[in-house]
Design a protein around this motif. Structure first.
Motif, short mmCIF file in Angstrom:
data_model
loop_
_atom_site.label_atom_id
_atom_site.label_comp_id
_atom_site.label_asym_id
_atom_site.label_seq_id
_atom_site.Cartn_x
_atom_site.Cartn_y
_atom_site.Cartn_z
N HIS A 52 21.82 63.17 38.89
CA HIS A 52 20.87 64.18 38.41
C HIS A 52 21.65 65.43 38.03
O HIS A 52 22.23 66.10 38.90
CB HIS A 52 19.86 64.50 39.52
N VAL A 53 21.70 65.73 36.75
CA VAL A 53 22.60 66.78 36.24
C VAL A 53 21.83 67.83 35.47
O VAL A 53 20.90 67.53 34.71
CB VAL A 53 23.69 66.15 35.34
N LEU A 54 22.24 69.08 35.65
CA LEU A 54 21.67 70.21 34.92
C LEU A 54 22.65 70.67 33.85
O LEU A 54 23.83 70.89 34.13
CB LEU A 54 21.38 71.37 35.88
N ASP A 55 22.16 70.84 32.62
CA ASP A 55 22.97 71.32 31.50
C ASP A 55 22.40 72.67 31.07
O ASP A 55 21.36 72.75 30.44
CB ASP A 55 22.92 70.32 30.36
N VAL A 56 23.10 73.74 31.43
CA VAL A 56 22.65 75.11 31.13
C VAL A 56 23.19 75.54 29.78
O VAL A 56 24.32 75.22 29.42
CB VAL A 56 23.09 76.08 32.24
N ALA A 68 25.16 61.28 28.90
CA ALA A 68 24.21 60.17 29.00
C ALA A 68 24.80 58.88 28.45
O ALA A 68 24.53 57.79 28.96
CB ALA A 68 22.93 60.52 28.25
N LYS A 69 25.61 58.99 27.41
CA LYS A 69 26.27 57.80 26.85
C LYS A 69 27.33 57.26 27.80
O LYS A 69 27.58 56.05 27.85
CB LYS A 69 26.91 58.15 25.50
N ARG A 70 27.94 58.15 28.57
CA ARG A 70 29.00 57.75 29.50
C ARG A 70 28.42 57.17 30.80
O ARG A 70 28.98 56.23 31.37
CB ARG A 70 29.89 58.97 29.81
N LEU A 71 27.30 57.75 31.27
CA LEU A 71 26.68 57.32 32.52
C LEU A 71 25.27 56.79 32.26
O LEU A 71 24.33 57.57 32.12
CB LEU A 71 26.62 58.49 33.51
N PRO A 72 25.09 55.48 32.22
CA PRO A 72 23.79 54.89 31.87
C PRO A 72 22.67 55.22 32.85
O PRO A 72 21.50 55.15 32.50
CB PRO A 72 24.09 53.38 31.88
N GLU A 73 23.02 55.59 34.10
CA GLU A 73 21.99 55.83 35.11
C GLU A 73 21.63 57.31 35.25
O GLU A 73 20.68 57.65 35.95
CB GLU A 73 22.49 55.32 36.48
N VAL A 74 22.35 58.19 34.58
CA VAL A 74 22.16 59.63 34.80
C VAL A 74 20.86 60.14 34.19
O VAL A 74 20.41 59.66 33.15
CB VAL A 74 23.36 60.43 34.24
N GLN A 75 20.24 61.10 34.90
CA GLN A 75 19.09 61.84 34.39
C GLN A 75 19.52 63.30 34.22
O GLN A 75 20.12 63.88 35.13
CB GLN A 75 17.91 61.76 35.36
N ILE A 76 19.25 63.87 33.06
CA ILE A 76 19.75 65.20 32.74
C ILE A 76 18.60 66.12 32.34
O ILE A 76 17.69 65.71 31.61
CB ILE A 76 20.77 65.14 31.58
N VAL A 77 18.66 67.35 32.82
CA VAL A 77 17.74 68.39 32.39
C VAL A 77 18.56 69.46 31.67
O VAL A 77 19.49 70.01 32.24
CB VAL A 77 16.97 69.02 33.56
N GLY A 78 18.24 69.72 30.42
CA GLY A 78 18.92 70.74 29.65
C GLY A 78 18.03 71.96 29.48
O GLY A 78 16.84 71.82 29.18
N VAL A 79 18.57 73.15 29.70
CA VAL A 79 17.80 74.38 29.51
C VAL A 79 18.50 75.29 28.52
O VAL A 79 19.73 75.32 28.43
CB VAL A 79 17.57 75.13 30.84
N ASP A 80 17.72 76.04 27.77
CA ASP A 80 18.25 76.99 26.80
C ASP A 80 17.17 78.03 26.54
O ASP A 80 15.98 77.78 26.79
CB ASP A 80 18.63 76.28 25.50
N ILE A 81 17.56 79.19 26.02
CA ILE A 81 16.58 80.25 25.74
C ILE A 81 16.08 80.21 24.30
O ILE A 81 15.13 80.92 23.96
CB ILE A 81 17.17 81.65 26.05
N ALA A 82 16.70 79.37 23.45
CA ALA A 82 16.36 79.38 22.03
C ALA A 82 15.50 78.18 21.66
O ALA A 82 15.94 77.03 21.72
CB ALA A 82 17.63 79.40 21.18
N ASP A 83 14.26 78.44 21.24
CA ASP A 83 13.31 77.37 20.90
C ASP A 83 13.82 76.45 19.81
O ASP A 83 13.67 75.23 19.88
CB ASP A 83 11.98 77.98 20.45
#
Length: 236
Positions: A52-56, A68-83
């Protein structure tokens, strides 16, 4: 978002303005080397077998996609301020059929909308220098990590070698802003980039910021003759 500061709103507007050309310019202006740096960062996270990884400051999700391509089981949440950046990222995820494993949402690094100890790892590529308060942003990333979780940061640095340093400064201050403006149509975004890199606390100074933010074992590895560096640290 109403809780964004004035500086964050300015950064948001700038990145919204260059979103359509962001990926193209990233690869063009770095001669594609940014892809190699991301692969190296992803490799270091893959060794930890994080689930479970956070991408800020995820931007258009390039780093999340690489992981995600490297780790087939990973779940990632990406956050950003720009819509607009997030929207371009979501389109890429859907096209690559990764939208079930990577989710993207609008959020500021200074107030991450997640509970304590939620993630195994956190990462950020070319985004920390845009944090209005680096220690607060890094502390927030530390807060949402599990004990033993790691942070990985990819950022530009100023080369120490004389000739390379001169070429780097010339390219960043003269060539990059001109090409960036020509392609993106945005007047200030690619002038802001070299200024933000110059103002950034790099190498040992950034390691100190990581330690002040509650991390331990902060270290860095220079990339491509010191043009960039990958920083890593662990939550106690």
């Amino acid at each position: 978002m109403s809780n964004f500061t004035v500086q964050e709103q300015q950064v948001e507007a700038m990145f919204n303005g260059i979103a359509p050309k962001y990926d193209f310019l990233n690869h063009l202006l770095s001669f594609g080397i940014d892809k190699l740096w991301r692969k190296r960062l992803v490799k270091s996270i893959a060794k930890q077998n994080a689930k479970h990884v956070l991408d800020v400051a995820t931007g258009t999700a390039d780093l999340s996609i690489a992981l995600a391509k490297r780790l087939p089981e990973v779940q990632i949440v990406g956050v950003d301020i720009a819509d607009e950046m997030l929207e371009f990222g979501r389109r890429k995820l859907k096209k690559l059929k990764l939208d079930q494993r990577i989710t993207m949402q609008k959020a500021t690094s200074l107030d991450l909308p997640f509970s304590n100890g939620l993630f195994d790892a956190a990462m950020v590529a070319f985004g920390v220098r845009n944090f209005e308060d680096p220690i607060k942003g890094l502390s927030e990333m530390q807060r949402v990590l599990k004990s033993g979780g790691t942070i990985s940061v990819l950022e530009f640095t100023t080369p120490k070698y004389a000739v390379i340093g001169w070429l780097y400064k010339f390219y960043f201050s003269r060539v990059l802003p001109w090409v960036g403006k020509l392609v993106s149509g945005h007047k200030t975004a690619y002038t802001y980039l070299p200024m933000s890199v110059q103002a950034f606390n790099e190498r040992e100074s950034f390691n100190e910021l990581l330690e002040q933010s509650g991390f331990k074992n902060a270290q860095y590895v220079q990339q491509s003759f010191g043009i960039a560096a990958i920083y890593t640290a662990t939550k106690p």
